[in-house]
Design an enzyme around this catalytic site. Structure first.
Site, PDB file in Angstrom:
ATOM      1  CG  LEU A 275      -3.520  -0.146   5.567  1.00  0.00           C
ATOM      2  CD1 LEU A 275      -4.084  -1.256   4.697  1.00  0.00           C
ATOM      3  CD2 LEU A 275      -2.005  -0.294   5.685  1.00  0.00           C
TER       4      LEU A 275
ATOM      5  CG  ASP B 262      -1.173   9.187   7.876  1.00  0.00           C
ATOM      6  OD1 ASP B 262      -0.018   8.822   8.138  1.00  0.00           O
ATOM      7  OD2 ASP B 262      -2.186   8.727   8.433  1.00  0.00           O
TER       8      ASP B 262
END
Ligand code: PMV
Length: 309
Positions: free
Chosen positions: A85, A130
């Site tokens: 995540l 990311d």
């Protein structure tokens, strides 16, 4: 003292293929990481000496981009580390945001560029998906050329990524964490070996890129059925690339009866899956029954920001 925070992220479509320069879509999520920084006698993280072994991303960020006095850094996070995540990107972005605030000098694109450099130092081969998502927040679309809502461009060897803001409606998204921490570097290397050796591997990568391009259209049109179908197809291709896992497949299968679509998110091999759903509580129940940890997340949240002290 200064405090900054950055969100975690989920990759909606396109992980792994994006490392080869293919398009991808990623959204910031409502789990955040905070970093406070203040002058100190030596560099510390949560009271411990800063170390390459225990804090590789912070160590690389400070070593490469801070030449001021030693800092005491305190990190607190809602993100399980190794969950796929974006905890490593969020910590890198939040630390760079904090040191920039100490110097009163920062731009989003420069944080995103330096955070990508830190990630590449620590992880090896990577894409800027990311780090750019944790910096900009909301949603990003990475494309092979410059288009509408362009934000910045990042280059590495022969690869180029054009980062765009991506409009995304508020959507019901459930994350299911397998509890298995997988390392991104070896999974990225495994996909590279496959793609280098076979034209089939290259076709898979190309198709994932096309899925991301089509997905952007579905997202903007708020076509959840179409988007769910693309997520399912993307998952099949990721499984053929060898980055899914029995734990991920179990949680995806459990979610599908209540979802438009479901897939792994991030590097795979463990980590987390996502399900696009109008029935988050049912999906959470199904994930829990199969041994996963569910989180209902809001998408499209703010990126790097300064927090009140
Ligand atoms: O590190 P993770 O789990 O957030 O995954 C990153 C996504 C990859 O596409 C697999 C790697 C990258 O750098 O883009």
């Amino acid at each position: 003292m200064v405090v900054s925070s950055a969100p975690g992220k989920l990759i909606l479509l396109g992980e792994h293929a994006v490392v080869f320069g293919q398009p991808a879509i990623a959204l910031a999520i409502s789990l955040r990481l905070r970093c406070s920084a203040s002058p100190s006698a030596r560099h510390t993280v949560n009271g411990q000496p800063l170390s390459d072994k225990f804090h590789p991303y912070i160590h690389a960020a400070i070593g490469r981009f801070w030449d001021g006095e030693p800092l005491s850094l305190d990190i607190s996070s809602d993100l399980p580390s190794g969950s796929g995540l974006g905890s490593s990107a969020a910590v890198t972005v939040a630390v760079l945001g904090a040191i920039d605030r100490m110097r009163s000098d920062s731009t989003e694109s420069s944080v995103a560029e330096r955070a990508f450099e830190v990630e590449s130092i620590v992880q090896g081969r990577a894409s800027p998906v990311d780090t750019s998502t944790c910096t900009h927040g909301r949603g990003i679309f990475i494309d092979r050329s410059r288009g509408d809502r362009f934000l910045w461009e990042i280059r590495r060897d022969t690869r180029k990524w054009f980062i765009h803001h991506c409009e995304a409606p508020e959507m019901g998204m459930v994350v299911g964490y397998t509890g298995v921490n997988a390392h991104t570097g070896p999974l990225v290397a495994k996909v590279k070996r496959f793609v280098d050796r076979s034209s089939f591997g290259r076709e898979l990568i190309e198709e994932i890129g096309q899925i991301a391009v089509e997905g952007r259209g579905r997202l903007v049109a708020d076509d959840r059925v179409g988007l769910g179908r693309l997520m399912n197809r993307n998952q099949k291709l990721l499984a053929v690339l060898g980055v899914s896992s029995p734990e991920l497949e179990k949680l995806i299968d459990a979610s599908l009866p209540h979802s438009y679509g479901a897939k792994l998110t991030g590097a795979g091999g463990g980590g987390s899956m996502i399900a696009l759903t109008d029935e988050p509580q049912k999906v959470c129940g199904a994930i829990t029954r199969r041994g996963g940890t569910p989180f209902v997340v809001r998408t499209g949240v703010e990126g790097l920001k300064a927090e009140e002290v």
